[in-house]
Design an enzyme around this catalytic site. Structure first.
Site, PDB file in Angstrom:
ATOM      1  N   LYS A  13       0.841  -1.216   0.000  1.00  0.00           N
ATOM      2  CA  LYS A  13       0.000   0.000   0.000  1.00  0.00           C
ATOM      3  C   LYS A  13       0.872   1.261   0.000  1.00  0.00           C
ATOM      4  O   LYS A  13       0.632   2.189  -0.764  1.00  0.00           O
ATOM      5  CB  LYS A  13      -0.935   0.034   1.225  1.00  0.00           C
ATOM      6  CG  LYS A  13      -1.891  -1.141   1.325  1.00  0.00           C
ATOM      7  CD  LYS A  13      -2.883  -0.983   2.453  1.00  0.00           C
ATOM      8  CE  LYS A  13      -2.265  -1.001   3.842  1.00  0.00           C
ATOM      9  NZ  LYS A  13      -1.657  -2.304   4.219  1.00  0.00           N
ATOM     10  N   ARG A  88      -9.945   0.147   8.459  1.00  0.00           N
ATOM     11  CA  ARG A  88      -9.528  -1.241   8.671  1.00  0.00           C
ATOM     12  C   ARG A  88     -10.635  -2.061   9.323  1.00  0.00           C
ATOM     13  O   ARG A  88     -10.441  -3.257   9.551  1.00  0.00           O
ATOM     14  CB  ARG A  88      -8.302  -1.266   9.586  1.00  0.00           C
ATOM     15  CG  ARG A  88      -6.969  -1.395   8.839  1.00  0.00           C
ATOM     16  CD  ARG A  88      -5.889  -1.144   9.846  1.00  0.00           C
ATOM     17  NE  ARG A  88      -4.674  -1.846   9.657  1.00  0.00           N
ATOM     18  CZ  ARG A  88      -3.542  -1.265   9.249  1.00  0.00           C
ATOM     19  NH1 ARG A  88      -3.533  -0.013   8.883  1.00  0.00           N
ATOM     20  NH2 ARG A  88      -2.436  -1.940   9.208  1.00  0.00           N
ATOM     21  N   ARG A 122      11.811  -6.987   5.676  1.00  0.00           N
ATOM     22  CA  ARG A 122      11.739  -5.537   5.463  1.00  0.00           C
ATOM     23  C   ARG A 122      12.608  -4.789   6.472  1.00  0.00           C
ATOM     24  O   ARG A 122      12.638  -5.120   7.646  1.00  0.00           O
ATOM     25  CB  ARG A 122      10.273  -5.077   5.621  1.00  0.00           C
ATOM     26  CG  ARG A 122      10.077  -3.595   5.395  1.00  0.00           C
ATOM     27  CD  ARG A 122       8.644  -3.285   5.102  1.00  0.00           C
ATOM     28  NE  ARG A 122       7.808  -3.214   6.294  1.00  0.00           N
ATOM     29  CZ  ARG A 122       6.547  -2.793   6.272  1.00  0.00           C
ATOM     30  NH1 ARG A 122       5.977  -2.441   5.141  1.00  0.00           N
ATOM     31  NH2 ARG A 122       5.836  -2.762   7.382  1.00  0.00           N
ATOM     32  N   ARG A 155      11.219  -3.041  12.160  1.00  0.00           N
ATOM     33  CA  ARG A 155      10.108  -2.601  13.023  1.00  0.00           C
ATOM     34  C   ARG A 155       9.690  -3.748  13.935  1.00  0.00           C
ATOM     35  O   ARG A 155       9.672  -4.899  13.511  1.00  0.00           O
ATOM     36  CB  ARG A 155       8.904  -2.209  12.149  1.00  0.00           C
ATOM     37  CG  ARG A 155       8.945  -0.779  11.666  1.00  0.00           C
ATOM     38  CD  ARG A 155       7.922  -0.493  10.586  1.00  0.00           C
ATOM     39  NE  ARG A 155       6.572  -0.985  10.852  1.00  0.00           N
ATOM     40  CZ  ARG A 155       5.535  -0.801  10.036  1.00  0.00           C
ATOM     41  NH1 ARG A 155       5.685  -0.116   8.918  1.00  0.00           N
ATOM     42  NH2 ARG A 155       4.346  -1.270  10.319  1.00  0.00           N
ATOM     43  N   ARG A 166      -0.851  -9.987  12.789  1.00  0.00           N
ATOM     44  CA  ARG A 166      -1.426  -8.889  11.987  1.00  0.00           C
ATOM     45  C   ARG A 166      -2.241  -9.439  10.823  1.00  0.00           C
ATOM     46  O   ARG A 166      -3.279  -8.900  10.461  1.00  0.00           O
ATOM     47  CB  ARG A 166      -0.308  -7.978  11.461  1.00  0.00           C
ATOM     48  CG  ARG A 166       0.341  -7.150  12.564  1.00  0.00           C
ATOM     49  CD  ARG A 166       1.653  -6.561  12.113  1.00  0.00           C
ATOM     50  NE  ARG A 166       1.504  -5.461  11.170  1.00  0.00           N
ATOM     51  CZ  ARG A 166       2.490  -5.017  10.389  1.00  0.00           C
ATOM     52  NH1 ARG A 166       3.676  -5.585  10.417  1.00  0.00           N
ATOM     53  NH2 ARG A 166       2.275  -4.001   9.582  1.00  0.00           N
TER      54      ARG A 166
END
Ligand code: AMP
Length: 208
Positions: A13, A88, A122, A155, A166
């Site tokens: 996104k 969401r 990531r 992160r 998640r």
């Protein structure tokens, strides 16, 4: 152009949003970025959000609805915006429907296993937020950002256990929005397992 980007964490996104900003000259409104800034600044609001975010849970609806409602009042949203990571839940979508009329909802479709691979590798720049990947998008100098030289880090919510959590939350709470917006004839489906440039091309083609 008023757009919503809908997709699992790691669907791309943020990457697509960056390309759409330049194309349509509209701002990206990322609730994740707004919340991370609030946490970093240690505001009351950030303190409330932190524990939810660290575990990968969603922060309470009213908190994010309030931030977005305030943000949408600002001048730069007059000609449109790209909502990244909001809504969401159905409650957030209902609230948004009362304050803005969106033109398209772009659904970035990607399999769970692809998301786990993308997110666990990531790395994010501490200074400017640029994104890298330990296999697919290596920085020129290990651990350093190509654009600003800042330190790259993982992160907390990009650790595998949190990613799975998640994803479960996305599947349970956010996926129903696909049906919600398809019933309103707003949905644009994209294959988000393609290269980012291809996803962008397909998106622009479908929006025009
Ligand atoms: P993101 O960067 O979009 O993946 O968001 C990071 C985290 O911020 C999420 O895992 C949630 O804890 C929180 N968050 C971001 N957007 C929302 C939202 N619309 N509703 C609830 N929580 C959110």
């Amino acid at each position: 152009m008023k757009l919503i980007l809908l997709g699992a964490p790691g669907a791309g996104k943020g990457t697509l949003a960056k390309k759409l900003i330049d194309k349509y000259n509209i701002p990206q409104l990322s609730t994740g970025d707004m919340l991370r800034t609030a946490v970093k600044e240690g505001t009351e609001f950030g303190k409330k959000a932190k524990s939810f975010m660290d575990s990968g849970a969603l922060v309470p609806d009213q908190l994010v609805i309030d931030i977005i409602a305030e943000r949408l009042k600002q001048k730069d949203c007059k000609n449109g915006f790209i909502l990244d990571g909001f809504p969401r839940t159905i409650a957030q979508a209902d609230a948004l429907g009362r304050i803005a009329k969106v033109n398209h909802v772009i659904s970035l479709n990607v399999k769970d296993e692809v998301v786990v691979h993308r997110l666990s590798g990531r790395r994010t720049c501490k200074a400017c937020g640029a994104i890298f990947h330990i296999e697919n998008l290596k920085p020129k100098k290990s651990g350093k950002c190509d654009s600003c030289g800042g330190e790259l880090f993982q992160r907390d919510d990009d650790k595998e256990e949190t990613i799975r959590n998640r994803l479960n939350i996305f599947n349970a709470q956010t996926k129903p929005l696909i049906y919600y917006y398809s019933k309103k004839n707003l949905l644009v489906n994209l294959d988000a397992e393609q290269e980012p440039d291809k996803v962008f091309e397909e998106c622009v083609e479908k929006l025009s």
